[in-house]
Design an enzyme around this catalytic site. Structure first.
Site, PDB file in Angstrom:
ATOM      1  N   LYS A  13     -84.319 -60.302  14.622  1.00 34.52           N
ATOM      2  CA  LYS A  13     -83.960 -61.144  15.766  1.00 34.52           C
ATOM      3  C   LYS A  13     -82.463 -61.438  15.781  1.00 34.52           C
ATOM      4  O   LYS A  13     -81.791 -61.261  16.786  1.00 34.52           O
ATOM      5  CB  LYS A  13     -84.740 -62.475  15.732  1.00 34.52           C
ATOM      6  N   ARG A  88     -91.631 -71.399  18.710  1.00 35.09           N
ATOM      7  CA  ARG A  88     -92.309 -70.833  17.554  1.00 35.09           C
ATOM      8  C   ARG A  88     -93.769 -71.233  17.488  1.00 35.09           C
ATOM      9  O   ARG A  88     -94.458 -70.854  16.551  1.00 35.09           O
ATOM     10  CB  ARG A  88     -91.615 -71.354  16.298  1.00 35.09           C
ATOM     11  N   ARG A 122     -81.819 -59.437   1.504  1.00 31.43           N
ATOM     12  CA  ARG A 122     -80.765 -59.764   2.484  1.00 31.43           C
ATOM     13  C   ARG A 122     -79.666 -60.615   1.858  1.00 31.43           C
ATOM     14  O   ARG A 122     -79.917 -61.552   1.109  1.00 31.43           O
ATOM     15  CB  ARG A 122     -81.388 -60.519   3.661  1.00 31.43           C
ATOM     16  N   ARG A 153     -79.959 -66.489   1.389  1.00 27.17           N
ATOM     17  CA  ARG A 153     -80.608 -67.674   1.953  1.00 27.17           C
ATOM     18  C   ARG A 153     -81.657 -68.193   0.994  1.00 27.17           C
ATOM     19  O   ARG A 153     -82.368 -67.425   0.379  1.00 27.17           O
ATOM     20  CB  ARG A 153     -81.256 -67.316   3.303  1.00 27.17           C
ATOM     21  N   ARG A 164     -93.622 -68.018   5.245  1.00 28.11           N
ATOM     22  CA  ARG A 164     -93.038 -67.807   6.584  1.00 28.11           C
ATOM     23  C   ARG A 164     -93.868 -66.799   7.378  1.00 28.11           C
ATOM     24  O   ARG A 164     -94.069 -66.959   8.586  1.00 28.11           O
ATOM     25  CB  ARG A 164     -91.585 -67.330   6.463  1.00 28.11           C
TER      26      ARG A 164
HETATM   27  P1  AP5 Z   1     -82.361 -60.397  10.762  1.00 33.84           P
HETATM   28  O1  AP5 Z   1     -81.719 -59.909  12.029  1.00 33.84           O
HETATM   29  O2  AP5 Z   1     -81.626 -61.379   9.948  1.00 33.84           O
HETATM   30  O3  AP5 Z   1     -83.861 -60.878  11.063  1.00 33.84           O
HETATM   31  P2  AP5 Z   1     -84.395 -62.202  11.690  1.00 33.84           P
HETATM   32  O4  AP5 Z   1     -85.591 -61.819  12.518  1.00 33.84           O
HETATM   33  O5  AP5 Z   1     -83.316 -62.965  12.363  1.00 33.84           O
HETATM   34  O6  AP5 Z   1     -84.903 -62.916  10.363  1.00 33.84           O
HETATM   35  P3  AP5 Z   1     -84.823 -64.449   9.929  1.00 33.84           P
HETATM   36  O7  AP5 Z   1     -85.101 -64.482   8.480  1.00 33.84           O
HETATM   37  O8  AP5 Z   1     -83.583 -65.090  10.420  1.00 33.84           O
HETATM   38  O9  AP5 Z   1     -86.076 -64.994  10.729  1.00 33.84           O
HETATM   39  P4  AP5 Z   1     -86.780 -66.323  10.549  1.00 33.84           P
HETATM   40  O10 AP5 Z   1     -87.521 -66.416  11.836  1.00 33.84           O
HETATM   41  O11 AP5 Z   1     -87.611 -66.424   9.320  1.00 33.84           O
HETATM   42  O12 AP5 Z   1     -85.602 -67.360  10.302  1.00 33.84           O
HETATM   43  P5  AP5 Z   1     -84.943 -68.512  11.178  1.00 33.84           P
HETATM   44  O13 AP5 Z   1     -83.565 -68.682  10.752  1.00 33.84           O
HETATM   45  O14 AP5 Z   1     -85.249 -68.329  12.628  1.00 33.84           O
HETATM   46  O15 AP5 Z   1     -82.711 -59.091   9.900  1.00 33.84           O
HETATM   47  C1  AP5 Z   1     -83.279 -59.200   8.609  1.00 33.84           C
HETATM   48  C2  AP5 Z   1     -82.648 -58.150   7.694  1.00 33.84           C
HETATM   49  O16 AP5 Z   1     -83.018 -56.849   8.136  1.00 33.84           O
HETATM   50  C3  AP5 Z   1     -81.123 -58.180   7.673  1.00 33.84           C
HETATM   51  O17 AP5 Z   1     -80.660 -57.923   6.396  1.00 33.84           O
HETATM   52  C4  AP5 Z   1     -80.726 -57.044   8.648  1.00 33.84           C
HETATM   53  O18 AP5 Z   1     -79.482 -56.495   8.297  1.00 33.84           O
HETATM   54  C5  AP5 Z   1     -81.868 -56.079   8.461  1.00 33.84           C
HETATM   55  N1  AP5 Z   1     -82.198 -55.335   9.677  1.00 33.84           N
HETATM   56  C6  AP5 Z   1     -82.228 -55.821  10.945  1.00 33.84           C
HETATM   57  N2  AP5 Z   1     -82.595 -54.851  11.808  1.00 33.84           N
HETATM   58  C7  AP5 Z   1     -82.808 -53.733  11.067  1.00 33.84           C
HETATM   59  C8  AP5 Z   1     -83.231 -52.411  11.369  1.00 33.84           C
HETATM   60  N3  AP5 Z   1     -83.508 -52.018  12.624  1.00 33.84           N
HETATM   61  N4  AP5 Z   1     -83.363 -51.539  10.336  1.00 33.84           N
HETATM   62  C9  AP5 Z   1     -83.111 -51.916   9.069  1.00 33.84           C
HETATM   63  N5  AP5 Z   1     -82.695 -53.151   8.705  1.00 33.84           N
HETATM   64  C10 AP5 Z   1     -82.556 -54.051   9.708  1.00 33.84           C
HETATM   65  O19 AP5 Z   1     -85.805 -69.801  10.697  1.00 33.84           O
HETATM   66  C11 AP5 Z   1     -85.715 -70.280   9.384  1.00 33.84           C
HETATM   67  C12 AP5 Z   1     -86.541 -71.532   9.235  1.00 33.84           C
HETATM   68  O20 AP5 Z   1     -86.035 -72.565  10.113  1.00 33.84           O
HETATM   69  C13 AP5 Z   1     -88.022 -71.427   9.615  1.00 33.84           C
HETATM   70  O21 AP5 Z   1     -88.806 -70.912   8.540  1.00 33.84           O
HETATM   71  C14 AP5 Z   1     -88.360 -72.873   9.956  1.00 33.84           C
HETATM   72  O22 AP5 Z   1     -88.547 -73.628   8.785  1.00 33.84           O
HETATM   73  C15 AP5 Z   1     -87.089 -73.368  10.638  1.00 33.84           C
HETATM   74  N6  AP5 Z   1     -87.142 -73.171  12.096  1.00 33.84           N
HETATM   75  C16 AP5 Z   1     -86.373 -72.331  12.838  1.00 33.84           C
HETATM   76  N7  AP5 Z   1     -86.717 -72.390  14.130  1.00 33.84           N
HETATM   77  C17 AP5 Z   1     -87.726 -73.282  14.222  1.00 33.84           C
HETATM   78  C18 AP5 Z   1     -88.536 -73.747  15.295  1.00 33.84           C
HETATM   79  N8  AP5 Z   1     -88.386 -73.288  16.555  1.00 33.84           N
HETATM   80  N9  AP5 Z   1     -89.483 -74.689  15.022  1.00 33.84           N
HETATM   81  C19 AP5 Z   1     -89.649 -75.157  13.767  1.00 33.84           C
HETATM   82  N10 AP5 Z   1     -88.952 -74.739  12.702  1.00 33.84           N
HETATM   83  C20 AP5 Z   1     -87.993 -73.801  12.930  1.00 33.84           C
HETATM   84 MG    MG Z   2     -82.438 -64.874  12.092  1.00 34.48          MG
END
Ligand code: AP5
Ligand code: MG
Length: 211
Positions: A13, A88, A122, A153, A164
């Site tokens: 994402k 979410r 990552r 992270r 997660r």
């Molecule tokens: P990356 O682009 O970083 O993936 P991502 O989907 O953004 O992963 P996140 O870990 O950020 O998702 P998340 O939903 O768990 O975390 P968030 O910060 O939203 O890519 C991942 C890796 O793969 C990278 O190393 C990249 O280089 C690689 N990659 C990407 N594309 C690729 C490809 N095509 N091929 C190969 N490699 C590739 O949330 C974190 C926490 O915050 C949650 O757990 C929750 O506690 C809280 N939170 C956030 N939003 C909410 C909400 N709306 N409500 C409640 N709690 C929330």
């Molecule tokens: Mg992200």
């Protein structure tokens, strides 16, 4: 154009969000990034969010919804925004419907088997947010783009990633049906192919959606 990015943790994402927001001039709003910034700055929201994020659970809806509702009133959102990681769960999606109009939902489907290694390997730049996989770094600890220090992270460990993924399956995946029924879903497959390949596919669809 107002968009949502949907996908499991590690689906890509954030990676796609940077490219999409740049191309279409959209404000990139990542609730995860907002919470991490609050944790870093030691705010009240940060202190509350930390315990949930460290366990891989969702931060309570009333906090998360209020943050997004406020952020969308900022002037910079007038020309369009991209929500990354929000909504979410069903409640957040229903609340969002009350204060924003969404044009499309970019949904990145991914084979769960890829995610544990992607996330635990990552490394993220402290300065610009660029992410890398540890296998590509050859021991380097700084960002190729800006020279910033790379870090892991705290929620990128096997136990928290398991949690997660479970939360995603139980609470977030039902949103695919929710937005399909509204005719908003745009489906893509996130694979091991370079992120640029996926972006080409996303671009072809969004170019047609653009208003
Ligand atoms: P990356 O682009 O970083 O993936 P991502 O989907 O953004 O992963 P996140 O870990 O950020 O998702 P998340 O939903 O768990 O975390 P968030 O910060 O939203 O890519 C991942 C890796 O793969 C990278 O190393 C990249 O280089 C690689 N990659 C990407 N594309 C690729 C490809 N095509 N091929 C190969 N490699 C590739 O949330 C974190 C926490 O915050 C949650 O757990 C929750 O506690 C809280 N939170 C956030 N939003 C909410 C909400 N709306 N409500 C409640 N709690 C929330
Ligand atoms: Mg992200």
């Amino acid at each position: 154009m107002n968009l949502i990015l949907l996908g499991a943790p590690g689906a890509g994402k954030g990676t796609q969000a940077t490219k999409i927001s740049e191309r279409y001039g959209l404000v990139h709003i990542s609730t995860g990034d907002i919470f991490r910034a609050n944790i870093k700055n030691g705010t009240t929201i940060g202190m509350l969010a930390k315990s949930y994020i460290d366990r891989g659970e969702l931060v309570p809806d009333e906090v998360t919804v209020a943050i997004v509702k406020d952020r969308l009133t900022w002037d910079d959102c007038a020309n369009g925004f991209l929500l990354d990681g929000f909504p979410r769960n069903l409640f957040q999606a229903q609340e969002l419907d009350k204060f924003a109009e969404i044009d499309g939902v970019v949904n990145i489907n991914i084979d769960f088997g890829l995610l544990m290694d992607r996330l635990c390997g990552r490394r993220v730049c402290k300065e610009c947010g660029e992410s890398y996989h540890v296998s590509m770094l050859n021991g380097k600890t700084t960002c190729e783009r800006c020279g910033g220090e790379l870090y892991q992270r705290k929620d990128d460990n096997p136990e928290t990633v398991e949690s997660r993924l479970k939360v995603y399956t139980e609470q977030t995946a039902p949103l695919i049906d929710y937005y399909t029924e509204k005719g908003k879903i745009l489906n893509f497959t996130g694979t091991e192919a370079p992120a640029e390949v996926l972006f080409e596919e996303v671009k072809a669809v969004l170019d047609k959606l653009k208003r």
